[in-house]
Design an enzyme around this catalytic site. Structure first.
Site, PDB file in Angstrom:
ATOM      1  N   ASN A  90       0.802  -1.221   0.000  1.00 58.79           N
ATOM      2  CA  ASN A  90       0.000   0.000   0.000  1.00 58.79           C
ATOM      3  C   ASN A  90       0.836   1.274   0.000  1.00 58.79           C
ATOM      4  O   ASN A  90       0.383   2.313  -0.454  1.00 58.79           O
ATOM      5  CB  ASN A  90      -0.958   0.009   1.194  1.00 58.79           C
ATOM      6  CG  ASN A  90      -0.332  -0.517   2.458  1.00 58.79           C
ATOM      7  OD1 ASN A  90       0.303  -1.570   2.464  1.00 58.79           O
ATOM      8  ND2 ASN A  90      -0.505   0.207   3.546  1.00 58.79           N
ATOM      9  N   GLN A 115      -4.776  -3.814  -2.461  1.00 60.96           N
ATOM     10  CA  GLN A 115      -4.253  -2.698  -3.258  1.00 60.96           C
ATOM     11  C   GLN A 115      -4.008  -3.074  -4.707  1.00 60.96           C
ATOM     12  O   GLN A 115      -3.830  -2.199  -5.550  1.00 60.96           O
ATOM     13  CB  GLN A 115      -2.946  -2.175  -2.640  1.00 60.96           C
ATOM     14  CG  GLN A 115      -3.116  -1.509  -1.295  1.00 60.96           C
ATOM     15  CD  GLN A 115      -3.835  -0.167  -1.380  1.00 60.96           C
ATOM     16  OE1 GLN A 115      -4.085   0.365  -2.465  1.00 60.96           O
ATOM     17  NE2 GLN A 115      -4.190   0.392  -0.241  1.00 60.96           N
ATOM     18  N   SER A 119     -10.729  -5.592  -1.230  1.00 61.53           N
ATOM     19  CA  SER A 119     -11.413  -4.539  -0.466  1.00 61.53           C
ATOM     20  C   SER A 119     -12.192  -3.636  -1.428  1.00 61.53           C
ATOM     21  O   SER A 119     -11.608  -3.045  -2.341  1.00 61.53           O
ATOM     22  CB  SER A 119     -10.377  -3.721   0.317  1.00 61.53           C
ATOM     23  OG  SER A 119     -10.992  -2.584   0.868  1.00 61.53           O
ATOM     24  N   HIS A 151     -13.642  -0.614  -1.364  1.00 62.35           N
ATOM     25  CA  HIS A 151     -13.421   0.822  -1.606  1.00 62.35           C
ATOM     26  C   HIS A 151     -12.074   1.144  -2.236  1.00 62.35           C
ATOM     27  O   HIS A 151     -11.765   2.296  -2.518  1.00 62.35           O
ATOM     28  CB  HIS A 151     -13.636   1.633  -0.319  1.00 62.35           C
ATOM     29  CG  HIS A 151     -12.595   1.430   0.745  1.00 62.35           C
ATOM     30  ND1 HIS A 151     -11.685   2.392   1.071  1.00 62.35           N
ATOM     31  CD2 HIS A 151     -12.341   0.391   1.564  1.00 62.35           C
ATOM     32  CE1 HIS A 151     -10.910   1.958   2.061  1.00 62.35           C
ATOM     33  NE2 HIS A 151     -11.295   0.739   2.381  1.00 62.35           N
ATOM     34  N   THR A 196     -26.222 -10.096   9.002  1.00 61.02           N
ATOM     35  CA  THR A 196     -26.996  -9.788   7.796  1.00 61.02           C
ATOM     36  C   THR A 196     -26.110  -9.116   6.750  1.00 61.02           C
ATOM     37  O   THR A 196     -25.359  -8.181   7.060  1.00 61.02           O
ATOM     38  CB  THR A 196     -28.189  -8.871   8.154  1.00 61.02           C
ATOM     39  OG1 THR A 196     -28.980  -9.562   9.109  1.00 61.02           O
ATOM     40  CG2 THR A 196     -29.025  -8.546   6.934  1.00 61.02           C
ATOM     41  N   CYS A 218      -2.484   6.595  10.847  1.00 58.36           N
ATOM     42  CA  CYS A 218      -3.390   5.624  11.462  1.00 58.36           C
ATOM     43  C   CYS A 218      -4.745   6.288  11.652  1.00 58.36           C
ATOM     44  O   CYS A 218      -4.939   7.457  11.329  1.00 58.36           O
ATOM     45  CB  CYS A 218      -2.820   5.115  12.775  1.00 58.36           C
ATOM     46  SG  CYS A 218      -2.670   6.368  14.013  1.00 58.36           S
TER      47      CYS A 218
END
Ligand code: PLP
Length: 392
Positions: free
Chosen positions: A148, A176, A196, A198, A234, A321
């Protein structure tokens, strides 16, 4: 409130805007009450939506026979991969993994950190030595596909070849890589892969762990029997629908990212012309086409981030972070970079919307701060010399 329309976004590795097609699909499905566990027709439709998305993921990855389990984020998928093989697992993770791999590995039977070379590439000999000395009943190697911060792509097929000799499973965090380079589960030969949403054109709130059916994985959270009993809770139906749509556009997304390599190179050449001292990490390795991790000698990344933010340019230190604090990058330290130099590194990650003018604006802002720093350094030297002369 900031006017985001004026900002230049060069932080694709943090998150990407979802594709317009994804937004449309998600919004359409958010308007409906969709719980796939319901017995009525709404439930049946929700189930259909999820199965279609599952098949789109499998299709993209060339992994039709594999399990695709949807999770809420890449972090959760990594946790499932790392902990789902049970307490007795001995994990062998590279030193540059994301914390969502390194931290859950602490809760398994044993954890061995495999060093990386100065280039940012895993030391495969060290991996083999470590595997050879382990007699753990379950061994799991976890090596990311692309880093990343530096964008350096790891030699996954070599990792898999070594792991096979020692009966170890292989997980790769491809968060990534997916959408930036071609990714094929069968070609890589890995047992498990994290995606991932997004980071690849889908929305936040959805991700997937893809794994071969031969992997004896167990759930790590309990409740309902959703996701073939691998992930209770869910499902986020609308986001999963968007994830499937993003997968169906990944060939196009990847082509757009591949085209960014020349812009990224233009940026690196521009910086090298300003400062011979600046350094690009992993520059001569196979890297993500959109990523550049470079230093501004003598200027800490906190100062750089503020400067670029004031110039309406969004970049990252790569090691920020969730508290917003800027840390020294463990990735760069693992590559043997001194703390002093690592503190001056900045990650620039281009998006398909990035253009030549964005790069020129970035270079101008970079030059401005660097020259301010040089002037400050020069004045400090003049002052120090004057003081020396006065005391002589
Ligand atoms: N793995 C890598 C390599 C990442 O860069 C990130 C996020 O930056 C993650 C995992 C975590 O993904 P998510 O934000 O979906 O939890």
């Amino acid at each position: 409130m900031a006017d985001l329309s004026k900002a230049i976004y060069l932080d694709a590795n943090a998150t990407l805007a979802p594709l317009p097609e994804v937004v449309d699909a998600v919004v359409e499905h958010l308007r409906r009450p969709l719980n796939p566990s319901s017995i009525h027709q709404y439930g049946a439709y929700a189930k259909y939506v999820i199965e279609e998305a599952r098949s789109q993921v499998g299709q993209y990855l060339g992994a039709q026979g594999a399990h695709v389990v949807f999770t809420s984020c890449g972090t959760e998928a990594n946790n499932l991969a790392l902990r789902g093989l049970g307490q007795a697992t001995h994990v062998f993770a590279s030193a540059i993994e994301h914390t969502s791999v390194l931290q859950p590995a602490q809760h398994t039977g044993a954890k061995t950190i495999i060093p990386v070379l100065e280039t940012g590439v895993i030391n495969v000999e060290a991996l083999e030595d470590a595997l050879a000395t382990s007699d753990a009943p379950i061994k799991l190697v976890s090596v990311m596909l692309a880093n990343n911060e530096t964008g350096v792509i790891q030699p996954l097929t070599d990792v898999v070849d070594i792991a096979r000799k020692y009966n170890a499973f292989v997980h790769t965090d491809a968060s990534q890589a997916v959408g930036k380079i071609d990714v094929d589960l069968e070609v890589l030969g890995v047992d498990m892969m994290t995606l991932s949403g997004h980071k690849m054109g889908a929305t936040q709130g959805v991700a997937a762990l893809v794994f071969q059916k031969s992997v004896p994985l167990h759930a790590i959270q309990w409740g309902g029997g959703q996701e073939m009993r691998f992930r209770a809770g869910t499902e986020n139906v609308a986001a999963i629908r968007g994830f499937g749509v993003a997968c169906s556009h990944l060939v196009r997304t990847t082509a757009l990212f591949q085209n960014l390599a020349s812009l990224r190179d233009q940026l690196e050449v521009g910086i090298a012309e300003i400062s011979k001292e600046s350094r690009v990490f992993g520059q001569h390795r196979w890297r993500l086409p959109n990523t550049s991790c470079l230093t501004m000698p003598g200027v800490k990344h906190e100062t750089q981030l503020i400067h670029f933010d004031l110039a309406n340019i969004a970049v990252s230190s790569g090691a920020a972070c969730s508290s917003g604090k800027v840390d020294v990058s463990p990735v760069l330290l693992a590559m043997g970079i001194s703390k002093e130099i690592a503190q001056t590194a900045l990650r620039i990650s281009l998006t398909p919307a990035s253009c030549r003018e964005d790069i020129e604006t970035f270079i101008t802002a970079w030059r401005q701060l660097y020259h301010m720093q040089l002037t400050k350094r020069h004045l400090a030297e003049v002052r120090a010399n004057q003081e020396l002369k006065q005391h002589a």
